[in-house]
Design an enzyme around this catalytic site. Sequence first.
Site, PDB file in Angstrom:
ATOM      1  N   MET A   1     113.846 -27.227  -1.066  1.00 52.39           N
ATOM      2  CA  MET A   1     113.000 -26.037  -0.991  1.00 52.39           C
ATOM      3  C   MET A   1     111.546 -26.381  -1.277  1.00 52.39           C
ATOM      4  O   MET A   1     111.239 -27.106  -2.211  1.00 52.39           O
ATOM      5  CB  MET A   1     113.528 -24.999  -1.999  1.00 52.39           C
ATOM      6  CG  MET A   1     112.709 -23.736  -2.082  1.00 52.39           C
ATOM      7  SD  MET A   1     112.742 -22.823  -0.507  1.00 52.39           S
ATOM      8  CE  MET A   1     111.149 -22.001  -0.605  1.00 52.39           C
TER       9      MET A   1
ATOM     10  N   GLU B   1     113.591 -18.460  -2.209  1.00 49.61           N
ATOM     11  CA  GLU B   1     113.730 -18.093  -0.811  1.00 49.61           C
ATOM     12  C   GLU B   1     115.200 -17.749  -0.530  1.00 49.61           C
ATOM     13  O   GLU B   1     116.072 -18.484  -0.969  1.00 49.61           O
ATOM     14  CB  GLU B   1     113.298 -19.242   0.120  1.00 49.61           C
ATOM     15  CG  GLU B   1     113.244 -18.788   1.561  1.00 49.61           C
ATOM     16  CD  GLU B   1     112.797 -19.909   2.524  1.00 49.61           C
ATOM     17  OE1 GLU B   1     112.557 -21.050   2.094  1.00 49.61           O
ATOM     18  OE2 GLU B   1     112.695 -19.602   3.719  1.00 49.61           O
TER      19      GLU B   1
ATOM     20  N   GLU C   1     109.917 -30.772   3.701  1.00 52.34           N
ATOM     21  CA  GLU C   1     109.438 -29.875   2.637  1.00 52.34           C
ATOM     22  C   GLU C   1     107.950 -30.109   2.381  1.00 52.34           C
ATOM     23  O   GLU C   1     107.202 -29.170   2.139  1.00 52.34           O
ATOM     24  CB  GLU C   1     110.249 -30.057   1.352  1.00 52.34           C
ATOM     25  CG  GLU C   1     111.764 -29.927   1.521  1.00 52.34           C
ATOM     26  CD  GLU C   1     112.243 -28.679   2.251  1.00 52.34           C
ATOM     27  OE1 GLU C   1     111.494 -27.679   2.290  1.00 52.34           O
ATOM     28  OE2 GLU C   1     113.358 -28.698   2.814  1.00 52.34           O
TER      29      GLU C   1
HETATM   30  N1  BES Z   1     112.984 -23.312   3.231  1.00 52.59           N
HETATM   31  C1  BES Z   1     114.143 -24.094   3.410  1.00 52.59           C
HETATM   32  C2  BES Z   1     115.126 -23.981   2.296  1.00 52.59           C
HETATM   33  C3  BES Z   1     115.889 -22.691   2.220  1.00 52.59           C
HETATM   34  C4  BES Z   1     116.672 -22.285   3.239  1.00 52.59           C
HETATM   35  C5  BES Z   1     115.861 -21.917   1.111  1.00 52.59           C
HETATM   36  C6  BES Z   1     117.391 -21.101   3.137  1.00 52.59           C
HETATM   37  C7  BES Z   1     116.563 -20.748   1.022  1.00 52.59           C
HETATM   38  C8  BES Z   1     117.339 -20.331   2.024  1.00 52.59           C
HETATM   39  C9  BES Z   1     113.793 -25.574   3.541  1.00 52.59           C
HETATM   40  O1  BES Z   1     112.520 -25.837   3.991  1.00 52.59           O
HETATM   41  C10 BES Z   1     114.728 -26.140   4.565  1.00 52.59           C
HETATM   42  O2  BES Z   1     114.627 -25.776   5.690  1.00 52.59           O
HETATM   43  N2  BES Z   1     115.632 -27.007   4.150  1.00 52.59           N
HETATM   44  C11 BES Z   1     116.652 -27.574   4.978  1.00 52.59           C
HETATM   45  C12 BES Z   1     116.418 -29.017   5.278  1.00 52.59           C
HETATM   46  C13 BES Z   1     115.439 -29.284   6.380  1.00 52.59           C
HETATM   47  C14 BES Z   1     115.241 -30.771   6.570  1.00 52.59           C
HETATM   48  C15 BES Z   1     115.813 -28.652   7.686  1.00 52.59           C
HETATM   49  C16 BES Z   1     117.938 -27.456   4.212  1.00 52.59           C
HETATM   50  O3  BES Z   1     117.885 -27.144   3.023  1.00 52.59           O
HETATM   51  O4  BES Z   1     118.999 -27.652   4.790  1.00 52.59           O
HETATM   52 ZN    ZN Z   2     112.219 -25.674   6.031  1.00 48.10          ZN
END
Ligand code: BES
Ligand code: ZN
Length: 853
Positions: free
Chosen positions: A259, A125, A294
Site C-alpha cells: 500500500m 484504502e 507503490e
Molecule cells: N493501492 C493498492 C493496494 C490496495 C488495494 C489497498 C486494494 C487496498 C485495497 C496498491 O497500490 C496495489 O495496487 N497493490 C497491488 C500490487 C501491485 C504491484 C499491483 C497488490 O497489493 O496486490
Molecule cells: Zn496500486
Amino acid sequence: MRDAAPKTIYLADYTPYPWTVESVDLHFTLDPHATRVRSVLRLVPNPAHDQEHPDSMFLHGEQVKLIQARIDGIPCDPVVTDEGLTVGVPDGPFTWESEVEIDPANNTALEGLYMSNGMYCTQCEAEGFRKITFYPDRPDVMSVFTVTIDGPHPVLLSNGNPVKTGENHAEWHDPWPKPAYLFALVAGDLVSHHDTFTTMNGRGVDLNLYVRPGDQGKCAFGMQALKASMTWDEQVYGREYDLDLFNIVAVDDFNMGAMENKGLNIFNSSAVLASPETSTDMNFERIEAIIAHEYFHNWTGNRITCRDWFQLCLKEGLTVYRDSQFTSDMRSAPVKRISDVIDLRARQFPEDQGPLAHPVRPESFQEINNFYTATVYEKGAEVIGMLKTLVGDDAYHKAVELYFDRHDGQACTIEDWLAVFAETTGRDLTQFKRWYSQAGTPRLSVEESFELDTLTLTFTQHTPPSAATPAPQPQLIPIALGLIYPDGREALATQVLEMTKETQSFRFTGLEDQPVASILRGFSAPVVLKHDLSQADRRLLLTQDTDPFNRWEAGNMLGREAMLAMICEGAAADPAFLTAIKDIAMDETLDPAFRALMIGWPGAAELATVLHEAGTTPDPEALYNAGEQMRDAMAETFGDAAADLYARYSVKHPYQPNADQSGKRALTNAMLAFISHHSGTATAQEQFDTADNMTQQISALGQILRHGDAGPALAAFYDQWREDRLVMDKWFGLQVSAAKPQDAAATAQRLTEHPDFNHKNPNRFRAVFGSLTAHHAGFHHASGAAYTLLADWLITLDPLNPQTTARMCSAFQTWKRYGADRQAKILAEIDRILAAPNLSRDTTEMLTRIKGA
Ligand code: BES
Ligand code: ZN
C-alpha cells in the site's frame, strides 16, 4: 449490524463534499484494546459544492466508539449509526473535535488500525480510515495531516516528515494534502535497514525499510529496488520524490500485496522481504515490481489522486502500466510482455467472460473492495498502453507532463486524464473512451485475400454483450501489424492500423509474394484474435517473426491447437509442435528466459476459457489428462537434449536474482521436469540436496513431489524452514499444487489441520486455498470435495476477514462453463455460504453477482 438491503453506489450520483478540510490533527494514545484517537478538523464551506448549503454534516465512522465531540469548542450530540454520524453545524467555517476509542487487537479484518505480531499498523484504502475515527472518508477530501502518537514502542511512524521522534512519543507532519485513504501509522519494536538517495535536484532523502528483528538479512534487495525505482521515475517521467523521508514497513498480516501511503508504504512481508536462500527468482522479480509500483503511486495516485472510487483505474491502471515499463527496462522487455499477456488471459479474460464482467471504470458497486480487479488493474494498464501506441511516445510524454502540471494536488477523473491527451494531440478520444465504459473482451477476426501484388486484410470486431454492457459499440483497436515473406524476409515493418468500425479492410500493395501477416504484434490490444493460419504459417512466424511477442504467440497457438486436438479428437501430441518447441529450446541465439517461456503449452484454465468461448463444455479431467500426455510426449521428444541443456545452462556463479541468471534457471528447471518425468528423481534429489538458493531448492522439491517419494524431502524442507513464515507458505502451497487431482482437496484439508496452518493470516490461507483454486483439475474434481472444503473455510473466514474471503470467492466465477453436475455442486455451495448468518457485504455482493440474475 448493517442494513438488511445493501446500498448500491452510482458514479452518476457524484456530488462534491459540502466542506473542505483545511487541516487535520490526530492524536493517538495506543492500547491494544482501547486505543484513543482525538481528532481536530478545520472545515470550510466548499465553493465547488453548488447546492444549498446543509445545516448538518455527515462523517463516516464504523466500529468506533464516540467518547466526546465538540463543535467550535462546544460539546455537541451527534446522531450515530453503524455507518457514521450526523451533527448540526454552523454556517461558515468551524472546528470539529472528537475523541473515539477503537480495539486494534480484535481487528481481524486487517482494515483500519490493527495489530500484527504485536505491532500496530494501518490499512486505509479504500474505506478503512472510517474505522479509525469519524471523518469524510472519500478520496476527493484532501487535507494536511499532523499526527501525534503516544505508545510504549521504540518505533512510532506516520506520514510525511518527523517533527519529533523518540521512544514512546512522536509527531509527524505531512505537508502534502492527501485523502484519508493514504493515512498510515505504524508502531512497534522494529529495526530499520537504512540508506539514502539524492534526487535529481540534489535533495537528500532518508530511506528506511522497517522489519521485525530477525528479518534484517532480507532487506538489501528491496532497498536496491527502491533506489532503482526512484532513479527510473526521474529519468523516464521526470518525477522527483517530495519528502525528506521515505519509509517502508513489512507486516506479516496484510490482505493485499502493498500500500502506497504517503511517505510510509506498508508492505505484506511477502512483497518486500527477500534473500537468495528463502526467495525464488519469481519472488525477486515480483518484489522489485511491487516496490516500484507503490513508489510510482507517489505521483500517480498520491500527488494526483482519484475523485471517487469509480476512477480507481486512473491510479491503478496507470501505475501498473508504469511498473511494467520499469520491469521491461530492468529485465527483458519481451519476456515481461509475454508474461503480462499470459496473466491477462488467465485472470482478466475469464472475468470479462463471466458474471463479474465490468468496465475498467465501473458505474456502480456495493463494496469497493470487490473492484480491485484484474479488469481495473490489468485491462486498465492495457488501455494506457493502447493510448501510447496510438499517440506515439513523444505525445504520450507531453500529455502526461501536462497531466502532472495541471492536476498536481487534485482529485481527478478519467475525463481529466483523457483531456490532456486530446489537447496535446488534437485527437478526438470519444470512441477510445469506450475502453473505459464497456465491459467484455472484443473478438477480432481477420480474413485475408491476395491478388497480384495486393494483400487485403478484412477485420471484424464483435464484443459479446454482458449484463454490464448489453449493447457494446465498436472499439478503437490499434492493430500493430507486420508482413513476412515465406522465405523469412520482412515484407512490411511494424505499422499500427487503427480500426474504428465493426468491419474494416486494409490493403497492402507492391508485394513480391503472398506474405504471412503478423497481427497484433506486442499484443497491441486486449482482444481475442481469431486468425486462421496453417501450421506452416505459424511455424514461419514462430521462427522468423521480428516481433518476439508474436513469435511466442505462434508457438502458443500451435500448442493450443495441439491440445484441443488431443482433448476433442483424442489425437496424439502433435509431433510438429513438439519438434518446433524443441528447436526453439535448443536455439543458442535466443535468450534462455524466452526459451523457457516457449517450452510450455496452454494450461487447463486457458483451455477451459477457449473451449467455453467455442461453445464446448470443458471437462477438467480430460484437460488434465491431455496436459499429462503432452508432458510425456515433450519429455520423450527432448530425450537426451534435456540433460544436455540442464548441464549447459546450470548457473555456476554465486546466486544473483538478475534476469540473466534467472532465465538460465528457468530453462534448466524446465529441463529438470522432463528429466524427472523420464528418468526419475535422482537429478532432482541431487539439486535439492545441493541447492544454495530457494529457486533451485523448491523446483527440485516440486519434481520430487510429483515423481518420487516425497516424504523425506518434505520433512527435510520443513525442518530446515519451519521458523521462516514466508518459506512455510511455499511448503503449504506446493503440496496442494503438486497433488494429483483426486488428492488435491484431501491434501488441502490435511494441511488445514497442520499446527502451522493459521487461517487468520492471509498469506497462509492463500497458500493453501489459492493453490487449491489454481489447481484446475483438483478444484473441479467431479467429487465436488474441493468446492465443499473451500465453502467451509470461506464461511469460517468471512466473519473475521471479509476482504480476503470475498476475493477468494472469484474461484467460483467460472461455474457456468462446466457440466450440469459441477454447476449444481457449485451453486449449492454458493447458496450455503450465502445462508451463513451475518455474511459480510463483501462476500454477499461477490456471490450474488457470481450467481447472476
Ligand atoms: N493501492 C493498492 C493496494 C490496495 C488495494 C489497498 C486494494 C487496498 C485495497 C496498491 O497500490 C496495489 O495496487 N497493490 C497491488 C500490487 C501491485 C504491484 C499491483 C497488490 O497489493 O496486490
Ligand atoms: Zn496500486
